[in-house]
Motif scaffolding. Structure first.
Motif, short mmCIF file in Angstrom:
data_model
loop_
_atom_site.label_atom_id
_atom_site.label_comp_id
_atom_site.label_asym_id
_atom_site.label_seq_id
_atom_site.Cartn_x
_atom_site.Cartn_y
_atom_site.Cartn_z
N LEU A 1 -2.33 22.93 -13.58
CA LEU A 1 -2.95 22.24 -14.33
C LEU A 1 -2.66 20.66 -13.60
O LEU A 1 -1.61 20.47 -13.39
N ILE A 2 -3.48 19.64 -13.81
CA ILE A 2 -3.38 18.48 -13.37
C ILE A 2 -3.23 17.49 -14.62
O ILE A 2 -4.24 17.53 -15.33
N TYR A 3 -2.30 16.88 -14.70
CA TYR A 3 -1.88 15.95 -16.09
C TYR A 3 -1.82 14.68 -15.50
O TYR A 3 -1.28 14.10 -14.50
N LYS A 4 -2.78 13.64 -16.21
CA LYS A 4 -2.86 12.29 -15.89
C LYS A 4 -1.86 11.51 -16.52
O LYS A 4 -1.81 11.75 -17.83
N VAL A 5 -0.93 10.50 -15.92
CA VAL A 5 0.15 9.86 -16.76
C VAL A 5 -0.54 8.86 -17.55
O VAL A 5 -1.39 8.16 -17.14
N LYS A 6 -0.27 8.86 -18.61
CA LYS A 6 -0.71 7.68 -19.84
C LYS A 6 0.52 6.75 -19.96
O LYS A 6 1.66 7.03 -19.63
N LYS A 7 0.17 5.82 -20.91
CA LYS A 7 1.08 4.78 -21.26
C LYS A 7 1.97 5.47 -22.01
O LYS A 7 2.25 6.40 -22.73
N GLY A 8 3.73 5.35 -21.67
CA GLY A 8 4.63 5.78 -22.42
C GLY A 8 5.27 7.09 -21.87
O GLY A 8 6.07 7.53 -22.22
N ASP A 9 4.43 7.66 -20.85
CA ASP A 9 4.78 8.94 -20.30
C ASP A 9 6.11 8.94 -19.35
O ASP A 9 6.05 7.73 -18.80
N SER A 10 6.79 9.79 -19.17
CA SER A 10 7.99 9.89 -18.32
C SER A 10 7.99 11.27 -17.92
O SER A 10 7.37 12.30 -18.57
N PHE A 11 8.84 11.74 -16.79
CA PHE A 11 8.84 12.98 -16.44
C PHE A 11 9.51 13.96 -17.58
O PHE A 11 9.30 14.93 -17.94
N GLU A 12 10.40 13.29 -18.38
CA GLU A 12 11.17 14.17 -19.41
C GLU A 12 10.07 14.41 -20.55
O GLU A 12 9.99 15.56 -21.10
N SER A 13 9.36 13.44 -21.08
CA SER A 13 8.21 13.51 -22.02
C SER A 13 7.25 14.68 -21.59
O SER A 13 6.76 15.48 -22.38
N ILE A 14 6.81 14.68 -20.19
CA ILE A 14 5.78 15.61 -19.86
C ILE A 14 6.18 16.89 -19.74
O ILE A 14 5.85 17.94 -20.06
N ALA A 15 7.61 17.10 -19.26
CA ALA A 15 8.29 18.44 -19.16
C ALA A 15 8.57 19.09 -20.56
O ALA A 15 8.26 20.24 -20.72
N LYS A 16 8.82 18.19 -21.59
CA LYS A 16 8.96 19.02 -22.92
C LYS A 16 7.65 19.21 -23.43
O LYS A 16 7.58 20.24 -24.01
N VAL A 17 6.56 18.50 -23.11
CA VAL A 17 5.30 19.04 -23.47
C VAL A 17 5.06 20.37 -23.11
O VAL A 17 4.20 21.40 -23.88
N TYR A 18 5.20 20.70 -21.83
CA TYR A 18 4.74 21.78 -21.08
C TYR A 18 5.87 22.96 -20.98
O TYR A 18 5.97 23.87 -20.13
N ASN A 19 7.17 22.63 -21.96
CA ASN A 19 8.29 23.55 -21.88
C ASN A 19 8.72 23.91 -20.68
O ASN A 19 8.71 25.07 -20.27
N MET A 20 9.02 22.76 -19.76
CA MET A 20 9.63 23.21 -18.47
C MET A 20 10.99 22.10 -18.17
O MET A 20 10.65 21.35 -18.88
N SER A 21 11.35 22.33 -17.28
CA SER A 21 12.80 21.60 -16.99
C SER A 21 12.01 20.35 -16.25
O SER A 21 11.31 20.43 -15.52
N VAL A 22 12.72 19.07 -16.39
CA VAL A 22 12.44 18.04 -15.33
C VAL A 22 12.69 18.18 -13.92
O VAL A 22 12.02 17.82 -13.34
N LYS A 23 13.60 18.78 -13.74
CA LYS A 23 14.03 19.23 -12.27
C LYS A 23 12.84 19.84 -11.66
O LYS A 23 12.63 19.82 -10.76
#
Length: 425
Positions: free
Chosen positions: A380-402
């Protein structure tokens, strides 16, 4: 002997002097920043980290490994009369590595996204990707930076912020912060005019349309002597989110690199053995044929011309082609004898492959279908929006930041609005 030891000790301590020298203040002044910015806690922290011997060695190694790319950027910046700090944008963006991860991803030394490439008139298709053209992409980035340097009152730091987060985001931030600061200093002046300004800003934030109206508001504020104060923006940014925090940090990193460069820490990096020469390459001639004719490494020639995707220029191309300047004379002598890839051979090859493809079509189609059914790693391709971080994106997709950073080959936590993040599920 003692005098020599004392002198060496003095030079070492001067070289790695703490932040706040006259040279550091000069960097801030040239970039358009207030001298008080020298005491910003995050700036000092980045300086302390980057000025360590291990980090300096790491940065110097980056420049050494990509000496040709760094040399080209340095030369083009000098030609365009840009601020020296601009040199370090590719250090942060790409570590001076000229590559792309996919059609819709940022590419090149300057990590230019497809939409920006179109705006800068850089060709990007299946044959040519001029974001990977070492000289043309650098010239385009220089044009972008100088354009916003002029728009933003000839302040380089605002131009650098615009490069990272976009023109609209910066003019909105400047205007909103100017109004907020003015109303804090003048609480009884919350007039209808300022409320209309704020409504215009809210409309822009919602629709992302009407950048020219923001410039109009900013001009009116200047006329009313409501100056923009960057220190105020930085101090209130976490609360009011004028700019992405990553963008403010991006600027501070550029400033620190410029300060360290001012100390001469990157002066003695070994220069590339090559200087590029732009030549006219006949259409259809392969890069390997040229490399063979001029007795030069095919892989090195391909590195110089990564923007040519098919190893030969297409019929409709006017793309640049580069060779080492030292090979220009032999190139001019032999280019006429280098024959383009024969269309007849291409047709024959195509017929052969077509027959083979027809015989295996059913089995291939079956494999594709089976693969689609069994492939658990759908991208899946996710486009970074205002306020996003690796941590917040990882949380949405239930995966680790690493894992998220590893999948996207990211070492730092820095992401920008508009970046394409690949999600492997």
């Amino acid at each position: 002997m003692n005098k020599i030891i004392i002198l060496i000790f003095f030079l070492i301590n001067t070289l790695w002097a703490n932040i706040g020298t006259n040279g550091d203040l000069k960097v801030l002044k040239e970039l358009g920043l207030d001298p008080s910015f020298i005491s910003d806690s995050e700036l000092v922290s980045i300086y302390n980290e980057y000025s360590s011997k291990s980090k300096i060695s790491y940065f110097r190694n980056i420049l050494k490994k990509s000496s040709l790319n760094a040399q080209i950027v340095r030369a083009e910046i000098e030609n365009e009369n840009l601020h020296d700090a601009v040199f370090f944008i590719p250090m942060i963006e790409s570590s001076f590595v000229n590559q792309t991860r996919g059609k819709n991803s940022p590419a090149g030394l300057w990590q230019i996204i497809p939409d920006t490439a179109k705006h800068l008139k850089l060709r990007n298709d299946e044959f040519i990707d001029e974001r990977l053209d070492l000289i043309k992409s650098t010239d385009a980035a220089s044009l972008y930076l100088r354009r916003y340097y002029k728009k933003f009152d000839k302040k380089w730091y605002l131009s650098i912020l615009a490069y990272n987060s976009g023109e609209g985001r910066v003019i909105e931030a400047i205007t909103r912060a100017s109004i907020d600061r003015y109303l804090e200093l003048n609480p009884n002046r919350n007039s209808g005019l300022f409320r209309s300004y704020q409504r215009s800003l809210d409309d822009y934030q919602r629709t992302k349309r009407g950048v020219s109206s923001l410039y109009g508001i900013y001009g009116e504020l200047q006329g009313m002597e409501v100056p923009f104060n960057f220190e105020y923006l930085v101090q209130n940014n976490k609360q009011k989110q004028y700019l992405p925090e990553s963008t403010v940090t991006y600027l501070k990193r550029i400033v620190v690199f410029s300060m360290l460069s001012n100390r001469g820490l990157f002066d003695d990096i070994k220069k590339s053995p090559y200087k590029l020469e732009k030549v006219k390459l006949p259409k259809g001639v392969s890069l390997k044929s040229v490399a063979s004719a001029i007795s030069f490494s095919s892989s090195e020639l391909e590195k110089m011309n990564k923007h040519i995707r098919k190893q030969a220029l297409p019929k409709d191309s006017k793309a640049n082609f580069y060779i080492p300047k030292s090979k220009l004379e032999i190139y001019n002598k032999k280019i006429a004898s280098i024959k383009p890839i024969s269309e007849k051979k291409e047709t024959q090859a195509k017929k052969g492959t077509d027959k083979k493809e027809t015989q295996t079509k059913k089995s291939v189609d079956k494999k594709v279908v089976d693969s689609k059914k069994s492939d658990k790693k759908k991208v899946l391709i996710y486009k970074v929006k205002k306020g996003d971080s690796f941590e917040s994106i990882a949380k949405v997709y239930n995966m680790s930041v690493k894992k998220l950073k590893s999948d996207n080959k990211k070492k730092s936590n820095l992401i920008n609005i508009g970046d394409s993040i690949e999600i492997y599920k």
